[in-house]
Design an enzyme around this catalytic site. Structure first.
Site, mmCIF file in Angstrom:
data_model
loop_
_atom_site.group_PDB
_atom_site.id
_atom_site.type_symbol
_atom_site.label_atom_id
_atom_site.label_comp_id
_atom_site.label_asym_id
_atom_site.label_seq_id
_atom_site.Cartn_x
_atom_site.Cartn_y
_atom_site.Cartn_z
ATOM 1 N N GLY A 128 0.790 -1.225 0.000
ATOM 2 C CA GLY A 128 0.000 0.000 0.000
ATOM 3 C C GLY A 128 0.819 1.270 0.000
ATOM 4 O O GLY A 128 1.628 1.516 -0.891
ATOM 5 N N LYS A 199 3.267 -10.651 -3.908
ATOM 6 C CA LYS A 199 4.104 -9.556 -3.413
ATOM 7 C C LYS A 199 5.524 -10.037 -3.132
ATOM 8 O O LYS A 199 6.501 -9.311 -3.378
ATOM 9 C CB LYS A 199 3.467 -8.967 -2.160
ATOM 10 C CG LYS A 199 2.124 -8.289 -2.434
ATOM 11 C CD LYS A 199 1.396 -7.925 -1.151
ATOM 12 C CE LYS A 199 0.051 -7.271 -1.449
ATOM 13 N NZ LYS A 199 -0.728 -6.998 -0.217
#
Length: 431
Positions: A128, A199
């Site tokens: 994020g 990720k």
């Protein structure tokens, strides 16, 4: 600029562009003008979005002459990949939050950016709002990264935190995460580790300059984490976290490049003294360990419309500055070509909790199975429970294949009633 997608994140990007237009223009040195927004459902009401900008023809939008950069937040593999490649082919720079695409085919996107002289920025694809990828791409580019260890999925961290701090069961904690908007109606990507694995692949590519895809990542989710696992962690003054771990495995001859890389995602116990143990609720945190810089920790909000949009705007300003100045940003080069090692070769530690018959010779028989696989035992604890007993074994570091084989042999012993808990142990080697 063109925007592909206008859901939770895309709408927040538009809001920030409109609300901070003057500040952004001052930072870039030129105004940022939104030329169009490609969506699948044009009739949907989108507060704050000019309907005149909305189109369903994404292909036409990314090839328009008046568009010089494209922001993609639609997610998935296709049509996102084709649209981004087409944009770069026509000389446009690209910003994306698409972790799934980067983890599956980042090498193709990087190659296109090099071939067509386009910028490719993707800070929002991992953790994020946390500025993590740019330090790996730029600040640490002259250093030698050894290891990346972290919590990169807020949903699973929230669930495990509730199980640890409030004694909640997995299902109850998941339902609460869904009610709060941390988890999707279908939480599979989060709780089975797919999101974290994507990720981890991106982080490994950047850290070790070697091609890594999500398929290369050993992945285990948290659906099998039990109350016994959480209780066992507490007894060890530890906590259970879903960890993404990317590390360079040193070569036996000491070569700087290393023998290969290990990339994995799984729930593990970490000591409560470790900084990652204090990461609560839906927050993310990542350790980067480099040769010269030493250990660095990045912490913050890892998901949500506003944090993700913040990361996108950061990339947008950087790319726009490059366009104004006639320059371009860094382009990933996976020159190292290090092999991704299988999980069995990874060196790990295990916590094993056994329900066994409470009679003489049990500990010796269990210890013998560990010795057969050349796995050294660090600590043993045994508690009697009438005719049964609970035996806890914590190992030293050993190849994961040997540890796994030991557990399978233990399951077959007559004296073992049940292997109640098996979990890896991490974090003791990190400050």
């Amino acid at each position: 600029m063109a925007l592909l997608g206008c859901g939770v994140v895309g709408s927040e990007v538009v809001r920030l562009l409109n609300g901070q237009a003057a500040d952004l223009a001052a930072r870039v040195g030129a105004p940022l003008e939104l030329a169009g927004i490609a969506v699948r459902r044009p009739d949907r009401v989108r507060p704050g979005v000019d309907p005149a900008l909305v189109t369903t023809d994404a292909q036409a939008l990314v090839t328009r002459d008046d568009v010089d950069l494209v922001v993609e937040v639609i997610g998935g593999i296709e049509p996102a990949r084709s649209l981004l490649l087409e944009a770069m082919k026509t000389g446009k720079s690209v910003i994306t939050a698409n972790k799934a695409l980067l983890a599956e085919d980042g090498v193709t996107l990087f190659a296109a950016a090099r071939e067509y002289g386009a910028d490719l920025y993707y800070e929002a694809s991992v953790a994020g709002a946390i500025p993590l990828l740019r330090p790996l791409r730029e600040s640490l580019v002259g250093d030698h990264v050894h290891r990346v260890l972290g919590i990169v999925n807020g949903t699973t961290n929230y669930i495990l935190d509730q199980m640890d701090t409030h004694g909640a069961g997995f299902n109850d904690a998941l339902e609460e995460a869904q009610a709060l908007g941390y988890a999707e109606a279908d939480p599979t990507a989060d709780v089975e580790g797919f999101d974290a694995a994507a990720k981890a692949a991106i982080l490994a590519q950047l850290a070790f300059h070697t091609p890594v895809t999500a398929a290369d990542v050993h992945r285990e989710g948290i659906t099998e984490v039990t109350a016994a696992d959480v209780a066992g962690a507490k007894e060890m003054d530890s906590v259970v976290k879903l960890l993404a771990i990317c590390e360079r495995v040193p070569a036996e001859d000491g070569r700087n490049g290393g023998r290969g890389v290990s990339v994995r995602v799984y729930p593990a116990m970490i000591p409560r003294s470790h900084p990652l143990a204090s990461v609560r609720e839906a927050y993310n945190a990542v350790f980067v360990e480099a040769e010269s810089a030493g250990p660095l920790m990045f912490y913050g909000a890892g998901a949500g419309g506003a944090p993700t949009a913040s990361a996108i705007l950061g990339d947008l300003v950087a790319v726009a500055r490059n366009l104004v100045g006639g320059s371009r940003g860094p382009v990933e080069v996976t020159y190292a070509e290090l092999p991704v090692l299988p999980m069995g070769e990874t060196i790990t530690r295990y916590y094993v909790q056994l329900d066994v018959a409470d009679r003489s010779g049990v500990l010796a028989a269990v210890a013998e199975e560990f010795a057969r696989q050349e796995v050294s035992i660090q600590a043993v604890r045994q508690e009697g429970l009438g005719e049964d007993a609970q035996l806890v074994v914590v190992t030293h570091r050993a190849p994961d294949a040997a540890l796994s084989a030991t557990v399978e042999r233990l399951r077959k012993l007559d004296i073992v009633r049940e292997v109640a808990s098996v979990m890896r142990v991490e974090g003791e080697e990190t400050p």
